[in-house]
Design a protein around this motif. Sequence first.
Motif, PDB file in Angstrom:
ATOM      1  N   CYS A  12      45.662   1.931  87.894  1.00  0.00           N
ATOM      2  CA  CYS A  12      45.535   0.215  87.695  1.00  0.00           C
ATOM      3  C   CYS A  12      47.202   0.031  87.209  1.00  0.00           C
ATOM      4  O   CYS A  12      47.679   0.756  86.210  1.00  0.00           O
ATOM      5  N   VAL A  14      48.133  -2.330  85.247  1.00  0.00           N
ATOM      6  CA  VAL A  14      48.059  -2.737  83.977  1.00  0.00           C
ATOM      7  C   VAL A  14      48.231  -1.593  82.765  1.00  0.00           C
ATOM      8  O   VAL A  14      49.302  -1.584  82.062  1.00  0.00           O
ATOM      9  N   CYS A  28      39.277  -1.560  88.312  1.00  0.00           N
ATOM     10  CA  CYS A  28      39.986  -0.701  87.199  1.00  0.00           C
ATOM     11  C   CYS A  28      38.631  -0.123  86.296  1.00  0.00           C
ATOM     12  O   CYS A  28      37.805  -1.095  85.966  1.00  0.00           O
ATOM     13  N   CYS A  31      40.026  -1.988  82.619  1.00  0.00           N
ATOM     14  CA  CYS A  31      40.286  -3.312  82.338  1.00  0.00           C
ATOM     15  C   CYS A  31      39.243  -4.228  83.225  1.00  0.00           C
ATOM     16  O   CYS A  31      39.197  -5.304  82.858  1.00  0.00           O
ATOM     17  N   CYS A  63      43.718  -2.654  79.139  1.00  0.00           N
ATOM     18  CA  CYS A  63      43.639  -1.605  80.007  1.00  0.00           C
ATOM     19  C   CYS A  63      44.374  -0.374  79.204  1.00  0.00           C
ATOM     20  O   CYS A  63      45.229  -0.373  78.756  1.00  0.00           O
TER      21      CYS A  63
HETATM   22 ZN    ZN Z   1      43.234  -1.791  84.093  1.00  0.00          ZN
END
Ligand code: ZN
Length: 65
Positions: A12, A14, A28, A31, A63
Motif C-alpha cells: 500500500c 499509504v 490494503c 487501511c 495504514c
Molecule cells: Zn494501506
Amino acid sequence: MLNQELLDILVCPVGKSELRLEGDALVCTSCGAKYRIEDDIPIMLIEEAELPEGVNSPDELKCGE
Ligand SMILES: [Zn+2]
C-alpha cells in the motif's frame, strides 16, 4: 490474472502494508484502501483508490500503524 510474484512485492502506498487480492482489486490489509486492477496492472495511486467506508479523504487513512 495478476501473478503472485507481483502481488508479493506490491504494498500500500499509504503505509507500506500488505495487500490482498479481492475480486479484481487489491485491498490494503491495514487501511482498507482498494486499488483497482486494469488490464492486469494495479493502479497503486491513493488518488485513484476506493476509500473504505467512513473515510472521506486519503489523509484520514491509518495504514501501517
Ligand atoms: Zn494501506
